[in-house]
Design an enzyme around this catalytic site. Structure first.
Site, short mmCIF file in Angstrom:
data_model
loop_
_atom_site.label_atom_id
_atom_site.label_comp_id
_atom_site.label_asym_id
_atom_site.label_seq_id
_atom_site.Cartn_x
_atom_site.Cartn_y
_atom_site.Cartn_z
CG ASP A 141 -0.16 -0.13 2.54
OD1 ASP A 141 1.26 -0.12 2.53
OD2 ASP A 141 -1.12 0.10 3.74
CD GLU A 148 0.44 0.49 7.91
OE1 GLU A 148 0.51 0.63 7.18
OE2 GLU A 148 0.64 -0.30 8.97
#
Length: 276
Positions: A141, A148
């Protein structure tokens, strides 16, 4: 920004290791002049670490005057747990080279005060004179360290909750049991890595191809934190052929056309033997 494309994982790992080796040797580290290296964990850098160990064992490279700072560590996992990043670094790299254990810095995910641990880590980097070369990997990702999607692109070392995609990706290290995977980690921030004088990011495998596309061909976006390094003055992305599958043909052709320039960075490979 440089994008270095090699045919496969082994060649990408070797190129990255040669680059690190040459940067350390050209720096001429010594008792009052340490080279400071940022390091990642995960499956991607293992080949690179293996080659660096080879260079050390052959007498071509020493880590005696190198200080290292690791990107991240799980929270609540005992230091001696086989999947802690302390265990990973010692088993896969540090115990095979001549680094002084006092110069190998890894965040303590079991500290009584986690924020104080993060603040102290930033201070240690500053006291070491900053990072000369930060090596990193990314998740599918596009996260760098444990920054994140949605992380601030000016973030510093801090406590982070792991995304479900990351927990799923790391389950393979915990017998596939999601309940055993830590859900929180301490991580350097995007801003921490951006402060390094140079950044090298390793990206291999078809499962990282979309993330590489987002990092190279689209704009800076906090949902793909690796894209922030478009704005770093000295970034090298080192990848294999599989990781380029989502890039435009002309993008791949352009960067492959520069390989004769990029290869001069690793050829010749320098050696500490007799000052070669």
């Amino acid at each position: 920004m440089r994008l270095v494309i090699l045919d496969n994982y082994d060649l990408a790992s070797e190129w990255a290791a040669k680059y690190i080796c040459n940067r350390i040797i050209q720096f001429k580290p010594g008792q009052n002049r340490y080279f400071t290296l940022g390091l990642p964990t995960g499956s991607t850098p293992l080949g690179c670490y293996k080659k660096l160990i080879e260079y050390h064992k052959s007498g071509d490279l020493s880590f005696k005057y190198v200080k290292t700072f690791n990107m991240d560590e799980y929270v609540g996992l005992p230091r001696n747990h086989p999947e802690s990043y302390h265990s990973y670094m010692w088993n896969n790299f540090f115990k095979h080279i001549d680094i002084d254990p006092n110069n190998a810095h890894i965040l303590d995910g079991n500290a009584a005060d986690l924020q104080a641990e993060c603040d102290a880590f930033e201070r240690k980097i500053e006291e070491a004179g900053g990072i000369d070369l930060f090596v990193g990997g990314i998740g599918p990702d596009g996260h760098i360290a444990f920054n994140e999607p949605g992380s601030s692109l000016v973030s510093r070392t801090r406590l982070k909750t792991l995304a479900m995609d990351t927990i799923l990706a790391n389950a393979k290290y915990f017998d596939g049991d999601l309940s055993k995977v830590p859900t929180m980690a301490l991580t350097v921030g995007v801003g921490t890595v951006m402060d390094a004088r140079e950044v090298m990011i390793l990206i291999t495998g078809a499962h990282k191809a979309f993330a590489l596309y987002k990092a190279i061909e689209e704009g800076v976006n906090h949902m793909w934190t690796v894209s922030a390094f478009q704005q770093h003055p000295r970034t090298i992305f080192v990848c294999d052929e599989d990781a380029t599958l989502e890039l435009r043909v002309k993008t791949v052709k352009y960067f492959k056309g520069l390989m004769h320039v990029h290869n001069k960075l690793v050829d010749p490979l320098y050696s500490m033997k007799e000052g070669k």
